[in-house]
Design a protein around this motif. Structure first.
Motif, PDB file in Angstrom:
ATOM      1  N   PHE A 134      -7.736  26.906  21.872  1.00 33.86           N
ATOM      2  CA  PHE A 134      -7.716  27.404  20.695  1.00 33.86           C
ATOM      3  C   PHE A 134      -6.975  26.367  19.818  1.00 33.86           C
ATOM      4  N   VAL A 173      -9.142  23.286  18.667  1.00 36.46           N
ATOM      5  CA  VAL A 173     -10.425  23.531  18.133  1.00 36.46           C
ATOM      6  C   VAL A 173      -9.628  23.806  16.607  1.00 36.46           C
ATOM      7  N   PHE A 174      -8.659  24.400  16.499  1.00 40.47           N
ATOM      8  CA  PHE A 174      -8.010  24.851  15.370  1.00 40.47           C
ATOM      9  C   PHE A 174      -7.535  23.623  14.625  1.00 40.47           C
ATOM     10  N   LEU A 183     -10.307  21.647  13.158  1.00 42.11           N
ATOM     11  CA  LEU A 183     -10.830  22.242  12.070  1.00 42.11           C
ATOM     12  C   LEU A 183     -10.161  21.930  10.695  1.00 42.11           C
ATOM     13  N   MET A 207     -16.433  23.489  16.985  1.00 39.02           N
ATOM     14  CA  MET A 207     -16.313  24.336  18.399  1.00 39.02           C
ATOM     15  C   MET A 207     -17.210  23.831  19.525  1.00 39.02           C
ATOM     16  N   ASP A 237     -12.882  33.353  20.572  1.00 34.85           N
ATOM     17  CA  ASP A 237     -13.763  32.730  19.458  1.00 34.85           C
ATOM     18  C   ASP A 237     -13.851  33.396  18.291  1.00 34.85           C
ATOM     19  N   LEU A 262     -11.424  31.747  15.664  1.00 28.34           N
ATOM     20  CA  LEU A 262     -11.845  30.411  15.689  1.00 28.34           C
ATOM     21  C   LEU A 262     -13.147  30.561  14.625  1.00 28.34           C
ATOM     22  N   ASP A 263     -13.954  31.500  14.826  1.00 24.97           N
ATOM     23  CA  ASP A 263     -14.992  31.701  14.024  1.00 24.97           C
ATOM     24  C   ASP A 263     -14.961  31.849  12.665  1.00 24.97           C
ATOM     25  N   THR A 273     -12.313  30.909  11.328  1.00 30.56           N
ATOM     26  CA  THR A 273     -11.659  29.551  10.797  1.00 30.56           C
ATOM     27  C   THR A 273     -12.691  28.248  10.384  1.00 30.56           C
ATOM     28  N   ARG A 274     -13.750  28.337  11.296  1.00 26.62           N
ATOM     29  CA  ARG A 274     -14.583  27.416  11.018  1.00 26.62           C
ATOM     30  C   ARG A 274     -15.746  27.881  10.041  1.00 26.62           C
TER      31      ARG A 274
END
Length: 450
Positions: free
Chosen positions: A238, A241-242, A245, A325, A392, A395-396, A398-399
């Motif tokens: 996490f 990825v964060f 981003l 991601m 996810d 994260l979804d 955030t992206r």
């Protein structure tokens, strides 16, 4: 009549967002593992999950999302027609499209390359002995040739009904060009669409003022059922990825903006606040199109003739956040299953994810579908997606915020290169503030447009 100053739209949305998270976390302690909490009353028992989470929060949150999506097709169609028919030189449209698509694909390739480098450096999946008892059933991804074929609608009304944004964009462009080439008749039709655009943007403003309530309900519902245990197991994945981003949104976009336009990236990022919050809350680039379009035109100075093309196009093909991601998830899943990928396979991941972004819809969760295609290309088990489903969603969100930031940056770069950009509006801190608030008690004042 009182002269009491109303809190800004940003402050109200942030308040709604924080309050929603706080309420959701509190409810999770009352109802762990998606259990229920029943309050005995005099005549009946009140179920918090049925009444509050699955009732009030779900209903208001989904109405808010549906209201935003309701505007997407008419807004994109009308705005693109207005922008296209205002271009007297139709060759200019091809030039604008070439610049926008090139920038979108370049930033996507940079995003996934950086993400994979970061994942290989940190190795989030190394030493993880985790067997997944969940599976992910993927839909078959269309070939690149099929993506281009499906861009052209055989029935434009079907494209409107299904919300197929690529087909809507193509039809709107052709319709706008036809209007521009139709002389006096075209001018009359263009005037009608200009009036429709004004009305639709006012409807956008009305919905933006209701956003704090929608954001509150969405996040309260989400955080009530988020599995903290799964989140803990995948904390390294996490964070990688964060971090990728955030770095891409702040460093990559800021560098491109500064180098290609000379504008101040700090000013740009400040003016993205409302749009980023909307994108984070909805996890949908398409649902955020009305807000993105209003931000880049009213607050940043991009002319509508450019923004009406680049923003909806970006919501359809610019998937930098999703590419990040996919890059990290590919490395993570390969490490978890002890699969060593070759250099050529990593290049295949970069190419596949970049091209796949062209046909990716800007709706929540679609990144997992495209990830299945990427994993299949390099021979990794698609079941590995089951490992990351738990985290996810956050994260979804955030992206999606990263994606809309990229849409706005590219819009500015293209507009600046075409002399369709007002720098005074960009540096005006109060630009667009007049349209943020509506006094529903004084509709006559609102009708004046001031």
């Amino acid at each position: 009549m009182t002269d009491k100053k109303k809190a800004s739209l940003t402050a109200r949305i942030v308040t709604g967002m924080l309050a929603g998270i706080a309420v959701g976390v509190s409810l999770q302690f009352l109802m762990p593992d998606k259990s229920d909490f029943v309050i005995p009353l005099y005549f009946f028992e009140l179920s918090l999950r049925s009444f509050l989470v699955d009732g009030i929060f779900e209903v208001i949150g989904q109405i808010f999302i549906s209201s935003l999506k309701m505007l997407v097709v008419p807004l994109v169609f009308v705005s693109l027609i207005c922008g296209t028919c205002s271009l007297k030189d139709t060759t200019k449209l091809g030039r604008i499209g070439g610049k926008a698509i090139s920038l979108y694909l370049i930033t996507t390739a940079i995003a996934i390359s950086f993400a994979m480098f970061l994942a290989l450096l940190i190795s989030p999946g190394e030493g993880v002995n985790m067997a997944s008892d969940t599976t992910f059933t993927s839909r078959e991804a269309p070939s690149l040739a099929q993506v281009f074929i499906q861009m052209f609608p055989s029935n434009p009304f079907e494209a409107f009904a299904k919300g197929n944004m690529l087909q809507v964009i193509i039809f709107a462009l052709l319709f706008g060009i036809a209007i521009a080439l139709s002389g006096k008749a075209g001018e009359r039709v263009a005037s009608l669409f200009e009036d429709m655009s004004t009305v639709i943007m006012r409807l956008v403003t009305i919905l933006m003022n209701l956003a704090p309530y929608g954001v509150f309900c969405l996040l309260a519902s989400l955080f009530t059922d988020m599995s903290l245990k799964v989140f803990g197991n995948l904390i390294v994945y996490f964070l990688v990825v964060f971090f990728a981003l955030i770095l891409h949104a702040t460093v990559t976009y800021s560098t491109i903006l500064k180098v290609m336009t000379g504008l101040n990236p700090i000013t740009f990022l400040k003016k993205m606040r409302d749009t980023v919050i909307f994108a984070f809350s909805t996890a949908s680039s398409n649902a955020t199109i009305p807000v993105t379009l209003e931000t880049v035109t009213k607050k940043m100075g991009v002319k509508n003739s450019i923004a009406s093309f680049t923003v909806p196009l970006g919501a359809t093909i610019n998937m930098d956040g999703t590419a990040i991601m996919q890059g990290v998830a590919t490395v993570f899943i390969a490490q978890v299953f002890n699969v060593d990928l070759t250099f050529s396979q990593y290049l295949m991941v970069i190419l596949t994810a970049t091209l796949a972004s062209i046909g990716t819809a800007g709706v929540p969760g679609v990144g997992l579908i495209m990830l299945a295609m990427v994993l299949d290309q390099v021979g990794l088990p698609v079941e590995g997606i089951g490992l990351i489903i738990g985290v996810d969603r956050l994260l979804d969100m955030t992206r999606t915020a990263v994606n809309v930031t990229g849409d706005s940056m590219v819009s500015i770069v293209v507009a600046k290169s075409e002399n369709q950009f007002d720098e005074d509006i960009f540096y005006d801190e109060n630009a667009g503030s007049k349209i943020e608030n509506i006094d529903f008690q004084d509709l006559e004042k609102n009708q004046s447009g001031d």
